[in-house]
Design a protein around this motif. Structure first.
Motif, PDB file in Angstrom:
ATOM      1  N   ASN A 276       1.716 -20.480  10.672  1.00 17.19           N
ATOM      2  CA  ASN A 276       1.548 -21.089   9.351  1.00 17.19           C
ATOM      3  C   ASN A 276       0.497 -20.364   8.526  1.00 17.19           C
ATOM      4  O   ASN A 276       0.590 -20.319   7.298  1.00 17.19           O
ATOM      5  CB  ASN A 276       1.132 -22.561   9.501  1.00 17.19           C
ATOM      6  N   VAL A 277      -0.520 -19.806   9.186  1.00 10.88           N
ATOM      7  CA  VAL A 277      -1.585 -19.119   8.453  1.00 10.88           C
ATOM      8  C   VAL A 277      -1.013 -17.930   7.678  1.00 10.88           C
ATOM      9  O   VAL A 277      -1.400 -17.672   6.532  1.00 10.88           O
ATOM     10  CB  VAL A 277      -2.706 -18.659   9.404  1.00 10.88           C
ATOM     11  N   TYR A 278      -0.086 -17.206   8.309  1.00  8.05           N
ATOM     12  CA  TYR A 278       0.553 -16.103   7.590  1.00  8.05           C
ATOM     13  C   TYR A 278       1.381 -16.648   6.429  1.00  8.05           C
ATOM     14  O   TYR A 278       1.437 -16.048   5.347  1.00  8.05           O
ATOM     15  CB  TYR A 278       1.449 -15.282   8.522  1.00  8.05           C
ATOM     16  N   ASN A 279       2.014 -17.794   6.650  1.00  9.30           N
ATOM     17  CA  ASN A 279       2.795 -18.437   5.600  1.00  9.30           C
ATOM     18  C   ASN A 279       1.904 -18.763   4.398  1.00  9.30           C
ATOM     19  O   ASN A 279       2.287 -18.549   3.245  1.00  9.30           O
ATOM     20  CB  ASN A 279       3.432 -19.710   6.170  1.00  9.30           C
ATOM     21  N   TYR A 280       0.685 -19.258   4.658  1.00  4.74           N
ATOM     22  CA  TYR A 280      -0.249 -19.579   3.585  1.00  4.74           C
ATOM     23  C   TYR A 280      -0.738 -18.302   2.887  1.00  4.74           C
ATOM     24  O   TYR A 280      -0.859 -18.269   1.661  1.00  4.74           O
ATOM     25  CB  TYR A 280      -1.453 -20.350   4.123  1.00  4.74           C
ATOM     26  N   ALA A 281      -1.021 -17.273   3.688  1.00  8.46           N
ATOM     27  CA  ALA A 281      -1.468 -16.003   3.110  1.00  8.46           C
ATOM     28  C   ALA A 281      -0.388 -15.419   2.204  1.00  8.46           C
ATOM     29  O   ALA A 281      -0.679 -14.910   1.111  1.00  8.46           O
ATOM     30  CB  ALA A 281      -1.827 -15.014   4.219  1.00  8.46           C
ATOM     31  N   ALA A 282       0.868 -15.517   2.651  1.00  9.43           N
ATOM     32  CA  ALA A 282       1.972 -15.010   1.846  1.00  9.43           C
ATOM     33  C   ALA A 282       2.157 -15.846   0.586  1.00  9.43           C
ATOM     34  O   ALA A 282       2.487 -15.309  -0.481  1.00  9.43           O
ATOM     35  CB  ALA A 282       3.262 -15.014   2.669  1.00  9.43           C
ATOM     36  N   ARG A 283       1.927 -17.146   0.705  1.00 10.20           N
ATOM     37  CA  ARG A 283       2.070 -18.034  -0.465  1.00 10.20           C
ATOM     38  C   ARG A 283       1.110 -17.618  -1.579  1.00 10.20           C
ATOM     39  O   ARG A 283       1.465 -17.662  -2.761  1.00 10.20           O
ATOM     40  CB  ARG A 283       1.791 -19.486  -0.023  1.00 10.20           C
ATOM     41  N   TYR A 284      -0.108 -17.217  -1.226  1.00 12.24           N
ATOM     42  CA  TYR A 284      -1.112 -16.851  -2.227  1.00 12.24           C
ATOM     43  C   TYR A 284      -1.328 -15.345  -2.335  1.00 12.24           C
ATOM     44  O   TYR A 284      -2.178 -14.892  -3.103  1.00 12.24           O
ATOM     45  CB  TYR A 284      -2.436 -17.555  -1.915  1.00 12.24           C
ATOM     46  N   ASN A 285      -0.579 -14.577  -1.513  1.00  8.23           N
ATOM     47  CA  ASN A 285      -0.638 -13.115  -1.553  1.00  8.23           C
ATOM     48  C   ASN A 285      -2.060 -12.587  -1.348  1.00  8.23           C
ATOM     49  O   ASN A 285      -2.541 -11.716  -2.080  1.00  8.23           O
ATOM     50  CB  ASN A 285      -0.071 -12.585  -2.877  1.00  8.23           C
ATOM     51  N   VAL A 286      -2.742 -13.124  -0.349  1.00  7.75           N
ATOM     52  CA  VAL A 286      -4.083 -12.666   0.013  1.00  7.75           C
ATOM     53  C   VAL A 286      -4.167 -12.500   1.531  1.00  7.75           C
ATOM     54  O   VAL A 286      -3.577 -13.274   2.285  1.00  7.75           O
ATOM     55  CB  VAL A 286      -5.190 -13.645  -0.454  1.00  7.75           C
ATOM     56  N   GLY A 287      -4.880 -11.482   1.976  1.00 10.36           N
ATOM     57  CA  GLY A 287      -5.146 -11.303   3.395  1.00 10.36           C
ATOM     58  C   GLY A 287      -3.919 -11.224   4.272  1.00 10.36           C
ATOM     59  O   GLY A 287      -3.955 -11.646   5.438  1.00 10.36           O
ATOM     60  N   LEU A 288      -2.824 -10.662   3.756  1.00  8.58           N
ATOM     61  CA  LEU A 288      -1.571 -10.639   4.513  1.00  8.58           C
ATOM     62  C   LEU A 288      -1.705  -9.839   5.805  1.00  8.58           C
ATOM     63  O   LEU A 288      -1.307 -10.299   6.882  1.00  8.58           O
ATOM     64  CB  LEU A 288      -0.452 -10.058   3.646  1.00  8.58           C
ATOM     65  N   THR A 289      -2.264  -8.641   5.712  1.00  8.11           N
ATOM     66  CA  THR A 289      -2.430  -7.799   6.903  1.00  8.11           C
ATOM     67  C   THR A 289      -3.374  -8.443   7.893  1.00  8.11           C
ATOM     68  O   THR A 289      -3.118  -8.468   9.105  1.00  8.11           O
ATOM     69  CB  THR A 289      -2.959  -6.411   6.500  1.00  8.11           C
ATOM     70  N   PHE A 290      -4.468  -8.979   7.391  1.00  8.48           N
ATOM     71  CA  PHE A 290      -5.464  -9.631   8.238  1.00  8.48           C
ATOM     72  C   PHE A 290      -4.866 -10.834   8.949  1.00  8.48           C
ATOM     73  O   PHE A 290      -5.059 -11.027  10.158  1.00  8.48           O
ATOM     74  CB  PHE A 290      -6.647 -10.039   7.358  1.00  8.48           C
ATOM     75  N   ALA A 291      -4.108 -11.660   8.202  1.00  4.53           N
ATOM     76  CA  ALA A 291      -3.476 -12.836   8.803  1.00  4.53           C
ATOM     77  C   ALA A 291      -2.476 -12.423   9.867  1.00  4.53           C
ATOM     78  O   ALA A 291      -2.464 -12.964  10.975  1.00  4.53           O
ATOM     79  CB  ALA A 291      -2.790 -13.668   7.718  1.00  4.53           C
ATOM     80  N   ARG A 292      -1.624 -11.441   9.541  1.00  6.24           N
ATOM     81  CA  ARG A 292      -0.594 -10.989  10.484  1.00  6.24           C
ATOM     82  C   ARG A 292      -1.208 -10.437  11.756  1.00  6.24           C
ATOM     83  O   ARG A 292      -0.806 -10.792  12.876  1.00  6.24           O
ATOM     84  CB  ARG A 292       0.270  -9.918   9.825  1.00  6.24           C
ATOM     85  N   ASP A 293      -2.214  -9.571  11.621  1.00  2.00           N
ATOM     86  CA  ASP A 293      -2.819  -8.950  12.796  1.00  2.00           C
ATOM     87  C   ASP A 293      -3.560  -9.967  13.661  1.00  2.00           C
ATOM     88  O   ASP A 293      -3.518  -9.901  14.896  1.00  2.00           O
ATOM     89  CB  ASP A 293      -3.781  -7.838  12.368  1.00  2.00           C
ATOM     90  N   GLY A 294      -4.242 -10.926  13.012  1.00  3.96           N
ATOM     91  CA  GLY A 294      -4.951 -11.953  13.771  1.00  3.96           C
ATOM     92  C   GLY A 294      -4.001 -12.820  14.579  1.00  3.96           C
ATOM     93  O   GLY A 294      -4.256 -13.124  15.748  1.00  3.96           O
ATOM     94  N   ILE A 295      -2.888 -13.218  13.954  1.00  4.63           N
ATOM     95  CA  ILE A 295      -1.887 -14.029  14.652  1.00  4.63           C
ATOM     96  C   ILE A 295      -1.269 -13.240  15.802  1.00  4.63           C
ATOM     97  O   ILE A 295      -1.103 -13.763  16.917  1.00  4.63           O
ATOM     98  CB  ILE A 295      -0.797 -14.485  13.667  1.00  4.63           C
ATOM     99  N   LEU A 296      -0.938 -11.980  15.529  1.00 10.87           N
ATOM    100  CA  LEU A 296      -0.291 -11.150  16.548  1.00 10.87           C
ATOM    101  C   LEU A 296      -1.193 -10.950  17.760  1.00 10.87           C
ATOM    102  O   LEU A 296      -0.771 -11.142  18.908  1.00 10.87           O
ATOM    103  CB  LEU A 296       0.091  -9.795  15.946  1.00 10.87           C
ATOM    104  N   LEU A 297      -2.458 -10.593  17.521  1.00 14.16           N
ATOM    105  CA  LEU A 297      -3.383 -10.357  18.627  1.00 14.16           C
ATOM    106  C   LEU A 297      -3.661 -11.639  19.394  1.00 14.16           C
ATOM    107  O   LEU A 297      -3.683 -11.649  20.632  1.00 14.16           O
ATOM    108  CB  LEU A 297      -4.687  -9.758  18.091  1.00 14.16           C
ATOM    109  N   SER A 298      -3.856 -12.730  18.671  1.00  9.15           N
ATOM    110  CA  SER A 298      -4.108 -14.022  19.315  1.00  9.15           C
ATOM    111  C   SER A 298      -2.920 -14.457  20.166  1.00  9.15           C
ATOM    112  O   SER A 298      -3.089 -14.955  21.290  1.00  9.15           O
ATOM    113  CB  SER A 298      -4.410 -15.074  18.252  1.00  9.15           C
ATOM    114  N   THR A 299      -1.705 -14.265  19.646  1.00  9.45           N
ATOM    115  CA  THR A 299      -0.502 -14.666  20.378  1.00  9.45           C
ATOM    116  C   THR A 299      -0.292 -13.816  21.631  1.00  9.45           C
ATOM    117  O   THR A 299       0.164 -14.310  22.666  1.00  9.45           O
ATOM    118  CB  THR A 299       0.734 -14.568  19.459  1.00  9.45           C
TER     119      THR A 299
END
Length: 314
Positions: A276-299
């Motif tokens: 969902n965090v990436y979904n929120y980042a995409a909604r506001y077009n901020v921190g997309l790379t940061f959100a994606r990488d954080g989710i990926l590494l955490s997962t």
């Protein structure tokens, strides 16, 4: 342990759906706007329906189980720690720092939390307090900050209007209301022919979010943005290591939980960051790379630490 094996199978299912999104983007299925369409439809339609369907069927006393105190304060403390680290080392703007804080504290309580609660903990209702906490507190606060920082203005009127801008919160609160009414009158008040389409639409939320996330991986190289690399690692450490430790300390020494309840609090705290965090980042077009990488590494790292918790506490 059979439960642990089932949880790992849950991670495999999620990985396959993400991979389907990646392949779809690589084959240009849906065109260049497919990812944006999936994100927006999930944000405004599917996810609110999902939250309503889950919470309306959940007994009201299970939704507000006392373990929500552990979940709330462990998440809050981790989010504060990230903001302190950002102030000292990362120096991100308010919008990107908000994404970082959400990456650190937001639990994947749906598509990973539900299988783990079912197969390891034996009770899927254990994720209900987390769903409420995230959708009723952290999500509206985070999205409010994103909304006012991306628009560049902060007024009392804008803040007061935020609940009307948050479909997830509206869906969650409506579900809680129906749950309370059910407890009062003794039966589920919504006719089946109305509830079933809501439930059906909600079922599409998780696969759409996962496939949109997979699409975002096409044409990019994770962890390549040098400025965000350290912050991304910090997010994964906070989410997968620090948060379960804080949850254990709070559950054991403050709340006095033992046995299955203690185990559940720590395992759920070790869940990876929610997509969902990436979904929120995409909604506001901020921190997309940061959100994606954080989710990926955490997962990717979460199964290791969940296995360690299971080995130590189960």
């Amino acid at each position: 342990m059979p439960g642990l094996l089932s949880a790992m199978q849950g991670f495999c299912v999620i990985g396959i759906v993400i991979a389907v999104g990646y392949v779809a983007a690589r084959m240009r299925i849906g065109g260049p706007s497919a990812q944006m369409v999936l994100n927006k439809f999930s944000f405004f339609v599917s996810s609110p329906c999902l939250m309503f369907a889950i919470l309306s069927k959940e007994p009201i006393f299970e939704i507000f189980h006392s373990s929500i105190i552990v979940a709330f304060f462990s998440a809050l403390l981790v989010g504060v720690v990230f903001l302190i680290l950002n102030r000292l080392f990362f120096h991100m703007g308010a919008a990107d720092a908000t994404i970082g804080a959400l990456n650190s504290l937001y639990l994947n309580s749906n598509n990973i939390g539900l299988p783990i609660a079912t197969y390891i903990l034996g009770n899927p209702a254990l994720v209900a307090p987390i769903l409420v906490m995230q959708q009723a507190i952290f999500t509206p606060v985070g999205l409010t900050v994103l909304d006012v920082t991306t628009k560049g203005k902060v007024t009392v009127k804008e803040i007061a209007k935020q609940p009307l801008h948050q479909p997830l919160l509206i869906g969650s609160l409506a579900g809680i209301l129906v749950s309370a009414v059910t407890a009062k009158i003794g039966y589920f008040p919504i006719p089946k022919f109305i509830f079933d389409p809501i439930d059906m639409i909600g079922d599409s939320a998780v696969p759409m979010i996962l496939m949109a996330f997979g699409m975002s991986l096409h044409g990019t190289k994770p962890m390549q943005k040098k400025g965000d690399r350290t912050a991304t690692i910090a997010v994964a450490v906070l989410k997968n290591i620090v948060m379960p430790i804080i949850a254990f300390l709070l559950a054991y020494f403050v709340m006095g939980f033992r046995d299955a309840t203690l185990y559940a609090c720590v395992v759920l705290a070790a869940l990876p960051t929610g997509q969902n965090v990436y979904n929120y980042a995409a909604r506001y077009n901020v921190g997309l790379t940061f959100a994606r990488d954080g989710i990926l590494l955490s997962t990717m790292t979460s199964p290791i630490f969940i296995a360690i918790v299971a080995f130590l506490l189960s």
